[in-house]
Design an enzyme around this catalytic site. Structure first.
Site, PDB file in Angstrom:
ATOM      1  N   GLY A  46       0.836  -1.203   0.000  1.00 44.42           N
ATOM      2  CA  GLY A  46       0.000   0.000   0.000  1.00 44.42           C
ATOM      3  C   GLY A  46       0.865   1.244   0.000  1.00 44.42           C
ATOM      4  CG  HIS A 132       3.057   3.702  13.668  1.00 40.92           C
ATOM      5  ND1 HIS A 132       3.581   4.801  14.309  1.00 40.92           N
ATOM      6  CD2 HIS A 132       1.763   3.605  14.060  1.00 40.92           C
ATOM      7  CE1 HIS A 132       2.644   5.347  15.074  1.00 40.92           C
ATOM      8  NE2 HIS A 132       1.531   4.637  14.943  1.00 40.92           N
ATOM      9  CG  ASP A 217       3.686   8.672  13.400  1.00 36.92           C
ATOM     10  OD1 ASP A 217       2.633   8.058  13.195  1.00 36.92           O
ATOM     11  OD2 ASP A 217       4.348   9.244  12.513  1.00 36.92           O
ATOM     12  CD  GLU A 389       5.401  12.862  13.695  1.00 38.80           C
ATOM     13  OE1 GLU A 389       6.342  12.065  13.484  1.00 38.80           O
ATOM     14  OE2 GLU A 389       4.341  12.861  13.026  1.00 38.80           O
TER      15      GLU A 389
HETATM   16  N1  LIG Z   1       0.563   5.809   5.222  1.00 39.49           N
HETATM   17  C1  LIG Z   1       1.658   6.418   5.558  1.00 39.49           C
HETATM   18  O1  LIG Z   1       2.069   7.383   4.929  1.00 39.49           O
HETATM   19  C2  LIG Z   1       2.465   5.938   6.722  1.00 39.49           C
HETATM   20  C3  LIG Z   1       2.211   4.697   7.286  1.00 39.49           C
HETATM   21  N2  LIG Z   1       3.042   4.228   8.238  1.00 39.49           N
HETATM   22  C4  LIG Z   1       2.828   2.896   8.795  1.00 39.49           C
HETATM   23  O2  LIG Z   1       3.043   1.958   7.741  1.00 39.49           O
HETATM   24  C5  LIG Z   1       2.231   0.809   7.934  1.00 39.49           C
HETATM   25  C6  LIG Z   1       1.419   0.579   6.675  1.00 39.49           C
HETATM   26  O3  LIG Z   1       0.536   1.631   6.555  1.00 39.49           O
HETATM   27  P1  LIG Z   1      -0.003   2.096   5.103  1.00 39.49           P
HETATM   28  O4  LIG Z   1       1.082   2.008   4.091  1.00 39.49           O
HETATM   29  O5  LIG Z   1      -0.709   3.395   5.288  1.00 39.49           O
HETATM   30  O6  LIG Z   1      -1.065   0.943   4.782  1.00 39.49           O
HETATM   31  P2  LIG Z   1      -2.089   0.896   3.539  1.00 39.49           P
HETATM   32  O7  LIG Z   1      -3.465   0.878   4.112  1.00 39.49           O
HETATM   33  O8  LIG Z   1      -1.735   1.925   2.535  1.00 39.49           O
HETATM   34  O9  LIG Z   1      -1.767  -0.522   2.887  1.00 39.49           O
HETATM   35  C7  LIG Z   1      -1.961  -1.669   3.625  1.00 39.49           C
HETATM   36  C8  LIG Z   1      -1.587  -2.889   2.794  1.00 39.49           C
HETATM   37  O10 LIG Z   1      -1.807  -4.033   3.610  1.00 39.49           O
HETATM   38  C9  LIG Z   1      -2.703  -4.946   2.958  1.00 39.49           C
HETATM   39  N3  LIG Z   1      -3.588  -5.491   3.977  1.00 39.49           N
HETATM   40  C10 LIG Z   1      -4.678  -4.904   4.520  1.00 39.49           C
HETATM   41  N4  LIG Z   1      -5.206  -5.727   5.441  1.00 39.49           N
HETATM   42  C11 LIG Z   1      -4.419  -6.837   5.473  1.00 39.49           C
HETATM   43  C12 LIG Z   1      -4.460  -8.040   6.204  1.00 39.49           C
HETATM   44  N5  LIG Z   1      -5.395  -8.269   7.113  1.00 39.49           N
HETATM   45  N6  LIG Z   1      -3.480  -8.952   5.972  1.00 39.49           N
HETATM   46  C13 LIG Z   1      -2.514  -8.720   5.060  1.00 39.49           C
HETATM   47  N7  LIG Z   1      -2.430  -7.600   4.325  1.00 39.49           N
HETATM   48  C14 LIG Z   1      -3.384  -6.680   4.541  1.00 39.49           C
HETATM   49  C15 LIG Z   1      -3.420  -4.143   1.909  1.00 39.49           C
HETATM   50  O11 LIG Z   1      -3.625  -4.917   0.744  1.00 39.49           O
HETATM   51  P3  LIG Z   1      -4.953  -5.812   0.497  1.00 39.49           P
HETATM   52  O12 LIG Z   1      -6.083  -5.161   1.240  1.00 39.49           O
HETATM   53  O13 LIG Z   1      -5.135  -5.762  -0.980  1.00 39.49           O
HETATM   54  O14 LIG Z   1      -4.592  -7.175   0.992  1.00 39.49           O
HETATM   55  C16 LIG Z   1      -2.408  -3.053   1.544  1.00 39.49           C
HETATM   56  O15 LIG Z   1      -1.571  -3.572   0.551  1.00 39.49           O
HETATM   57  C17 LIG Z   1       1.401   1.113   9.184  1.00 39.49           C
HETATM   58  O16 LIG Z   1       2.022   0.560  10.311  1.00 39.49           O
HETATM   59  C18 LIG Z   1       1.437   2.638   9.256  1.00 39.49           C
HETATM   60  O17 LIG Z   1       1.226   3.116  10.562  1.00 39.49           O
HETATM   61  C19 LIG Z   1       4.132   4.945   8.674  1.00 39.49           C
HETATM   62  C20 LIG Z   1       4.404   6.188   8.150  1.00 39.49           C
HETATM   63  C21 LIG Z   1       3.546   6.783   7.226  1.00 39.49           C
HETATM   64  C1  LIG Z   2       1.177  12.115   9.174  1.00 38.88           C
HETATM   65  C2  LIG Z   2       0.564  10.760   9.156  1.00 38.88           C
HETATM   66  C3  LIG Z   2       1.546   9.594   9.252  1.00 38.88           C
HETATM   67  O1  LIG Z   2       2.077   9.493  10.556  1.00 38.88           O
HETATM   68  C4  LIG Z   2       2.689   9.850   8.341  1.00 38.88           C
HETATM   69  C5  LIG Z   2       2.467   9.997   6.906  1.00 38.88           C
HETATM   70  O2  LIG Z   2       3.812  10.001   8.836  1.00 38.88           O
HETATM   71  C6  LIG Z   2       0.761   8.336   8.945  1.00 38.88           C
HETATM   72  O3  LIG Z   2       0.617   7.506   9.861  1.00 38.88           O
HETATM   73  O4  LIG Z   2       0.303   8.232   7.800  1.00 38.88           O
HETATM   74 MG   LIG Z   3       3.959   9.912  10.749  1.00 40.50          MG
HETATM   75 MG   LIG Z   4       1.441   7.763  11.561  1.00 42.36          MG
END
Ligand SMILES: NC(=O)C1=CN([C@@H]2O[C@H](COP(=O)(O)OP(=O)(O)OC[C@H]3O[C@@H](n4cnc5c(N)ncnc54)[C@H](OP(=O)(O)O)[C@@H]3O)[C@@H](O)[C@H]2O)C=CC1
Ligand SMILES: CC[C@](O)(C(C)=O)C(=O)O
Ligand SMILES: [Mg+2]
Ligand SMILES: [Mg+2]
Length: 489
Positions: A46, A132, A217, A389
């Site tokens: 994702g 995270h 965060d 942050e």
């Molecule tokens: N978004 C951001 O900018 C940031 C996110 N983070 C951290 O990164 C991590 C990922 O977040 P993020 O990238 O936003 O996630 P997304 O929601 O963008 O993507 C999640 C991915 O996980 C898959 N998924 C969802 N549910 C399940 C499941 N039950 N089992 C296996 N795969 C699953 C989804 O694919 P599918 O549903 O097709 O299986 C998708 O590919 C988190 O811990 C978040 O806190 C940290 C910094 C910034």
């Molecule tokens: C600001 C939101 C965030 O912490 C990030 C992009 O760093 C997240 O969890 O998406």
């Molecule tokens: Mg963040």
């Molecule tokens: Mg965050």
């Protein structure tokens, strides 16, 4: 499982909150060497999963994606993300057993179930990585003792992790090793190589802790980064329309205004952003910012307190158990706002006009950055971490709003951040009701006025207060190492 932070004595809580060491660029001279030739399997493709994987592959690492069977069978977006970018995709059973490192980049809500599924498949002595700290700290997940547990957390939305890398820069990144899981003492070197592979070392890396990362965060995302930009967008747009500004112009000023004014912030701090205003407008922006800080400080402190106590996490996890009822309701409501539904005008707005006609937005940014920094550091989070942050990440979030308004911001950020953003927005809008009654188009939508004459002593005092805020001091130091930072606007 129990909240790991709450199981610690105060002595260790303060110790782990205070882990924050700015890592000199020379500590990354080995680059990705520690992970070269290692099999790195990312679970989840994702926002973070795809963009971190693209950067790491471009940095020479062996990256593949393990997706849940349904995602592969139904060829979901995550499957398309991976395959359309030429990555090898497989099931957990196919890829996890031979992985040297597994990166858990699934939504926080899913971490416990995902870890319970993949941990039995992980080979002895492998490494598990997070971006995270929620699962380890707020949920208290226990990981098998032979597994090394690290964190590489970009302080940035997933999309901009990739965009800044492609510009030859990177995004500030916090790295950590879970003290309960470092059996071979290799966690830090692995985390450094991972951070270098994403380009984070070009922007700045802090040796942090799971506790310090998660508490900072959650605070940054709920307040200045997402919550206040959402509140400020809606209130600024509604005020302009109420006062007769053409809606298309109002929508454009807000949609692209955050990115334009915070580009000045990114390169030169609050000082540079404020210096882009005329003297009279600067003094007015300062006055508005001081009033906003006085009104919003209790709310910022409540969010910090609820994050530290675990109350926020408990509240959000109750929504998880209720099928995300609140998150989905609030997401829909945001999409129904006039700002989100108004088509932007086609007429161009000059770069300077975003400053001249956006004094209120500049006051929102200044007050939010300073308040978030002040509240975090008062709660034990170290200044460098609070800077990344608050001030540095605000422009990166603004970039997402410029693309497709609040929809894009809330799509790209994590569900955890989105939930916290709505909590803040719902509380902040009524808090600012009386403040907004006094707002007119001279500070949002039209120019504050011509001329530059002001009282010398007042200008000297305002400039000193802007320049001497602690966020400006630590920011100047951290930005001095960002030699590859590129202009966006
Ligand atoms: N978004 C951001 O900018 C940031 C996110 N983070 C951290 O990164 C991590 C990922 O977040 P993020 O990238 O936003 O996630 P997304 O929601 O963008 O993507 C999640 C991915 O996980 C898959 N998924 C969802 N549910 C399940 C499941 N039950 N089992 C296996 N795969 C699953 C989804 O694919 P599918 O549903 O097709 O299986 C998708 O590919 C988190 O811990 C978040 O806190 C940290 C910094 C910034
Ligand atoms: C600001 C939101 C965030 O912490 C990030 C992009 O760093 C997240 O969890 O998406
Ligand atoms: Mg963040
Ligand atoms: Mg965050």
């Amino acid at each position: 499982m129990a909240n790991y932070f709450n199981t610690l004595p105060l002595r260790l809580q303060l110790q782990q909150l205070g882990v924050c060491e700015f890592m000199d660029r020379s500590e990354f001279n080995e680059g990705v060497k520690k992970l070269l030739g290692k099999k790195i399997v990312i679970v989840g493709c994702g926002a973070q999963g795809l963009n971190q994987g693209l950067n790491m592959r471009d940095s020479g690492l062996d990256i593949s994606y393990a997706l849940r069977e349904a995602a592969i069978k139904e060829q979901r977006q995550s499957y398309k993300n991976a395959t359309e970018n030429g990555f090898n995709v497989g099931t957990y059973e196919e890829l996890i057993p031979t992985a040297d490192m597994v990166c858990n980049l699934t939504p926080d809500k899913q971490h416990t179930s995902v870890i319970k599924t993949i941990m039995p498949l992980m080979k002895q002595g492998s490494t598990l990585s997070y971006s995270h700290g929620f699962n380890i700290v707020e949920e208290g997940m226990k990981i098998r003792e032979d597994i090394t547990v690290i964190m590489v957390a970009p302080k940035c939305p997933g999309s901009e992790v990739r965009e800044e890398y492609k510009r030859g820069f990177g995004v500030p990144t916090l790295i950590a090793v879970h003290p309960e899981n470092d059996p071979n003492g290799e966690g830090l070197e692995q985390a450094k190589a991972y951070a270098a592979a994403t380009g984070g070392h070009r922007a700045g890396v802090l040796r942090s802790s799971f506790v310090a990362e998660v508490k900072s965060d959650l605070m940054g995302e709920q307040t200045i980064l997402c919550g206040l930009l959402q509140t400020g967008s809606i209130l600024s747009f509604d005020k302009m329309v109420e006062k007769g500004v053409e809606p298309g112009y109002a929508a454009k000023l807000v949609q692209y205004g955050w990115e334009t004014i915070t580009e000045a912030l990114k390169h030169g701090g609050i000082t540079n952003m404020m210096d882009r205003l005329s003297n009279p407008a600067k003094i007015e922006a300062f006055r508005l910012s001081e009033e906003l800080k006085e009104i919003m400080r209790p709310l910022f402190q409540k969010h910090m307190d609820d994050i530290m106590s675990g109350h926020f996490s408990k509240t959000m996890m109750e929504d998880w158990a209720n099928d995300d009822a609140n998150l989905l309701t609030w997401r829909k409501a945001t999409g129904e706002t006039a700002f989100e539904k108004t088509e932007i005008a086609s007429d161009p707005i000059s770069e300077q006009e975003y400053f001249d006609n956006g004094v209120l937005m500049i006051a929102f940014v200044k007050s939010g950055v300073e308040l978030a920094f002040e509240t975090m550091t008062e709660a034990g989070i170290i200044a460098e971490s609070a800077y990344y942050e608050s001030l540095h990440e605000t422009p990166l979030i603004a970039n997402t709003i410029a693309r497709k308004k609040l929809f894009e911001m809330n799509r790209v950020i994590s569900d955890t951040a989105e939930y916290g953003c709505y909590l803040f927005d719902h509380a902040c809008k009524p808090l600012l009701a009386d403040f907004m009654k006094k707002i007119d188009t001279n500070v949002i939508g039209k120019s504050f006025g011509s001329g530059n004459a002001v009282d010398n002593q007042e200008l000297i005092k305002v400039n000193a207060q802007i320049r001497n805020h602690p966020v400006e001091k630590v920011g100047a130091y951290l930005r001095s190492s960002m030699t590859e930072m590129k202009k966006i606007v």
